[in-house]
Design an enzyme around this catalytic site. Structure first.
Site, PDB file in Angstrom:
ATOM      1  N   CYS A  40      -7.986  -6.057   4.732  1.00 48.63           N
ATOM      2  CA  CYS A  40      -9.315  -5.848   5.330  1.00 48.63           C
ATOM      3  C   CYS A  40     -10.350  -6.779   4.703  1.00 48.63           C
ATOM      4  O   CYS A  40     -11.387  -7.053   5.310  1.00 48.63           O
ATOM      5  CB  CYS A  40      -9.742  -4.399   5.159  1.00 48.63           C
ATOM      6  SG  CYS A  40      -9.715  -3.895   3.430  1.00 48.63           S
ATOM      7  N   HIS A  56       0.821  -1.229   0.000  1.00 51.09           N
ATOM      8  CA  HIS A  56       0.000   0.000   0.000  1.00 51.09           C
ATOM      9  C   HIS A  56       0.846   1.267   0.000  1.00 51.09           C
ATOM     10  O   HIS A  56       0.611   2.175  -0.808  1.00 51.09           O
ATOM     11  CB  HIS A  56      -0.953  -0.012   1.192  1.00 51.09           C
ATOM     12  CG  HIS A  56      -1.843  -1.208   1.181  1.00 51.09           C
ATOM     13  ND1 HIS A  56      -2.683  -1.487   0.137  1.00 51.09           N
ATOM     14  CD2 HIS A  56      -1.979  -2.231   2.060  1.00 51.09           C
ATOM     15  CE1 HIS A  56      -3.318  -2.615   0.371  1.00 51.09           C
ATOM     16  NE2 HIS A  56      -2.907  -3.095   1.534  1.00 51.09           N
TER      17      HIS A  56
END
Ligand SMILES: Cc1cc2nc3c(=O)[nH]c(=O)nc-3n(C[C@H](O)[C@H](O)[C@H](O)COP(=O)(O)OP(=O)(O)OC[C@H]3O[C@@H](n4cnc5c(N)ncnc54)[C@H](O)[C@@H]3O)c2cc1C
Ligand SMILES: NC(=O)C1=CN([C@@H]2O[C@H](COP(=O)(O)OP(=O)(O)OC[C@H]3O[C@@H](n4cnc5c(N)ncnc54)[C@H](O)[C@@H]3O)[C@@H](O)[C@H]2O)C=CC1
Length: 446
Positions: free
Chosen positions: A44, A12
């Site tokens: 997530c 990320h």
């Protein structure tokens, strides 16, 4: 403008840095190395995938080697950076075939992320003792769940990952025990009144809670079959450890200044490390926490993305400072939504603030709105002397998630609780009440 920028780690934080360079600066030679075989896996989604709330993992990636190379970067996957010569500005790599290479750089962005903490306990090497971070970890757990003899799952750590996975395994048809050494769940993010609501939600849905217990060892014959704590023994055919992250700082240990708490690379507001041409972003780096007005470590994808953007601009010669962060976060478990930002009252006590909290509970919408109207609990934490807002927590079956952004901004901008009292909040019965619970909580502050 630097000629060569190297990014180490392309998840990320690294991807955010790469995209920022590629979208905004031409004529920069940008190269990235990642030890993994995939980029941008959204962890997530792991719980949603295990729990069957999404059909598969395909949508959990938003970038790839091909996408980034299409924009002009050179991306080397399954290639580890084994060391960095910070004085001569060279990185040393080894690819999947074992080939060693070296690459010079003008500017370096470290985006090496974090690794799950692995407690040193007897039995940790038994089969079906799992950690969850990478796509491969999630895929392995899902594959193992195809074995119907895995009936009981113990989740150790009732932080964000543990609570989400407890729901996921239960939805997947497994019996779940959730263990934490703290007395409740989510205690790093919420005060007890909120944690207790989540506890009830979990136990109402069949999760066995084992809080205030320390895991001593795992037992089994090849495969794990028991978790032994200082108080009880639990049957478990699979054990998941999610007791926090540790920053990956092997490359800079002893070379770059590090955070006293956990060794994360110390960075300034431009994400620069103690060496001028070296930046650190995401889970391997520190952030500036506006609530405590000091350096902190907060491992979140949101911080990874923002810090990647900031480092990329600075590395390319455009000065950009971080406004700092508040550690805003949220969770949704069987429809119980909780969001928080800044400090809980409990954390202010540990940090030595003289703080107070103002609480309020009300219906989300006007009382005459008979449908889709839910109770909301709010707590605002503030400093008694300066009156500065230090934190906020909200909880409801209604989607109150957007409200936390107001408090995140308030902490960033050092807004006082008194300023919030008559702050202009609109009213429409479809959405809220003329006596808004945010206003009421602020007005009730001592
Ligand atoms: C199950 C789960 C759920 C989560 N849910 C949320 C959420 O809802 N919201 C949120 O904000 N955050 C969430 N997070 C946290 C979030 O995933 C992390 O904060 C984020 O991944 C940090 O990104 P990063 O790029 O800094 O680090 P990482 O994701 O750790 O990536 C680091 C990369 O660097 C590479 N690397 C490391 N060392 C080297 C080396 N020497 N050479 C080459 N490559 C190297 C690694 O292969 C890896 O690809 C969750 C995490 C998990 C595990
Ligand atoms: N919704 C979100 O924003 C999400 C964020 N994340 C982030 O990812 C990171 C890692 O998440 P987690 O691993 O859940 O960490 P966490 O910090 O949220 O929770 C760790 C939990 O483990 C417990 N613990 C620590 N040592 C223990 C031990 N030896 N035995 C038993 N319990 C122990 C702690 O008391 C704590 O409750 C965090 O920074 C988290 O914020 C992860 C998932 C979702």
């Amino acid at each position: 403008m630097p000629k060569k920028i190297i990014v180490i780690g392309a998840n990320h934080a690294g991807t955010a840095a790469l995209n920022t360079i590629l979208d905004n600066y031409k004529d920069v030679d940008v190269t990235a190395f990642d030890a993994n075989s995939n980029i941008s896996f959204l962890g997530c989604g792991m719980a949603l995938w295990i729990g069957g709330q999404i059909s598969g993992p395909d949508g959990l990636f938003y970038s790839s080697k091909e996408i980034l190379e299409g924009k002009g970067a050179k991306i080397y996957m399954e290639t580890s950076v084994n060391s960095v010569d910070f004085d001569n500005k060279v990185v040393y790599t080894k690819d999947a075939a074992g080939k060693d290479c070296e690459y010079p750089y003008d500017k370096l962005i470290l985006a090496t992320g974090s690794t799950p903490v692995g407690p040193q306990l007897p039995g940790m090497s038994l089969d079906n003792v799992q950690f969850v971070k990478l796509y491969q970890n999630a895929a392995e757990v899902i594959e193992k769940l195809g074995d119907t003899s895995i009936k009981k799952v113990a989740v150790v750590g009732a932080g964000y990952i543990g609570v989400e996975l407890a729901e996921a395994f239960q939805r997947n048809g497994r019996e779940v025990t959730l263990i934490d050494c703290a007395d409740t769940c989510l205690s790093a993010y919420y005060d007890d009144i909120f944690c207790k609501r989540m506890e009830k939600q979990l136990s109402d849905h069949g999760i066995r809670l084992a809080f205030g217990e320390k895991v001593k060892q795992l037992e089994g014959n090849g495969k794990v079959d028991k978790v032994v704590t200082d108080q009880n023994t639990y049957d478990a055919d699979m054990v998941i450890f999610c007791v926090g992250f540790r920053p990956n700082t092997k490359l800079g240990n002893g070379q770059l200044k590090q955070f006293h708490n956990n060794g994360a690379y110390l960075t300034d507001l431009m994400q620069q490390t103690s060496r001028p041409d070296v930046y650190a972003v995401g889970d391997c780096a520190t952030v500036y926490n506006n609530a405590i007005e000091d350096t902190d470590y907060i491992a979140l994808a949101t911080n990874a993305v923002r810090s990647g953007i900031i480092a990329a601009h600075n590395a390319c010669g455009t000065e950009l400072k971080s406004p700092g962060v508040q550690g805003s976060n949220g969770i949704s478990i069987w429809g119980l939504n909780m969001v928080s930002t800044g400090l809980s009252l409990e954390r202010t006590k540990k940090l030595g603030f003289d703080a107070a909290a103002t609480d309020y509970e009300d219906w989300q919408k006007a009382g005459f709105m008979e449908k889709d109207n839910y109770k909301v609990v709010i707590r605002i934490v503030y400093d008694k002397k300066t009156r500065r807002i230090l934190g906020a927590q909200l909880c409801s079956d209604y989607d109150i998630s957007m409200a936390i952004h107001l408090f995140s901004m308030a902490i960033q901008e050092k807004v006082t609780i008194d300023k919030l009292k008559l702050f202009d909040l609109f009213f429409l019965p479809h959405f809220n009440q003329p006596y808004n619970y945010i206003t009421m909580a602020a007005l009730n502050a001592e």
